[in-house]
Design a protein around this motif. Structure first.
Motif, short mmCIF file in Angstrom:
data_model
loop_
_atom_site.label_atom_id
_atom_site.label_comp_id
_atom_site.label_asym_id
_atom_site.label_seq_id
_atom_site.Cartn_x
_atom_site.Cartn_y
_atom_site.Cartn_z
N ALA A 76 0.83 -1.21 0.00
CA ALA A 76 0.00 0.00 0.00
C ALA A 76 0.86 1.26 0.00
O ALA A 76 0.55 2.24 -0.69
CB ALA A 76 -0.93 0.00 1.21
N ILE A 139 -0.70 -7.48 -6.21
CA ILE A 139 -0.50 -6.04 -6.03
C ILE A 139 -1.64 -5.26 -6.68
O ILE A 139 -2.13 -4.27 -6.12
CB ILE A 139 0.86 -5.59 -6.61
CG1 ILE A 139 2.00 -6.34 -5.91
CG2 ILE A 139 1.05 -4.08 -6.49
CD1 ILE A 139 2.13 -6.11 -4.43
N THR A 142 -4.55 -5.28 -4.37
CA THR A 142 -4.34 -4.32 -3.28
C THR A 142 -4.67 -2.91 -3.76
O THR A 142 -5.31 -2.14 -3.05
CB THR A 142 -2.89 -4.39 -2.77
OG1 THR A 142 -2.61 -5.72 -2.33
CG2 THR A 142 -2.66 -3.42 -1.63
N SER A 145 -8.41 -2.46 -4.00
CA SER A 145 -9.05 -2.36 -2.68
C SER A 145 -8.79 -0.99 -2.05
O SER A 145 -9.56 -0.55 -1.20
CB SER A 145 -8.57 -3.47 -1.76
OG SER A 145 -7.24 -3.25 -1.35
#
Length: 152
Positions: A76, A139, A142, A145
């Motif tokens: 992140a 990735i 992520t 999200s």
């Protein structure tokens, strides 16, 4: 007699800028580790990643010696850098809006698939992925999200 492991301590410290202040001092002091020595070794090992939060696993032995295992920064954090998301400061009294509990805090920002693949390449050793394509899908998930758009 062989050294015995007495504890595993997991921390996240800013790369090249660790200090004996909390959370480092209390976490390591409880196990009798020389905190100054840890700070010096950690800062030397992470001086090229200055400012990034770096996860580290400290293996503490019964003679109070220790080993460091430096991990790659969280996905992140790397995605925020790639998407050029401005750094946000939180104030102690801020109230979190009810809709922020849903995912997608960073709508309107995007990353390219090339950036995703580069992040996946950097994190490949820390991910549970069979190859680079699988790591890139992790990735990209992520990123989605977080609310980022992944462009081809």
């Amino acid at each position: 007699m062989a050294k015995q492991v007495t504890a595993f301590v997991k921390l996240q410290c800013p790369g090249g800028q660790a200090t004996p202040a909390p959370p480092v001092g209390p976490a390591l002091g409880a196990h009798g580790v020389n905190i100054g020595q840890f700070v010096q070794r950690f800062n030397d090992m992470t001086k090229d990643k200055r400012g990034l939060m770096i996860p580290v696993i400290i293996t503490v032995y019964n003679d109070r010696s220790f080993e460091l295992k430096i991990k790659s920064p969280p996905a992140a954090v790397l995605l925020k850098i790639a998407a050029k998301i401005p750094h946000e400061k939180k104030k102690g009294g801020d109230v979190i809006p009810a809709d922020s509990k849903k995912g997608g805090k960073y709508k309107g920002f995007s990353v390219t698939m090339a950036q995703v693949r580069q992040i996946a390449q950097d994190k490949l050793v820390d991910l549970n992925a069979r190859d680079l394509d699988h790591a890139a899908r992790i990735i990209a998930g992520t990123a989605r999200s977080m609310g980022l758009t992944v462009n081809e």
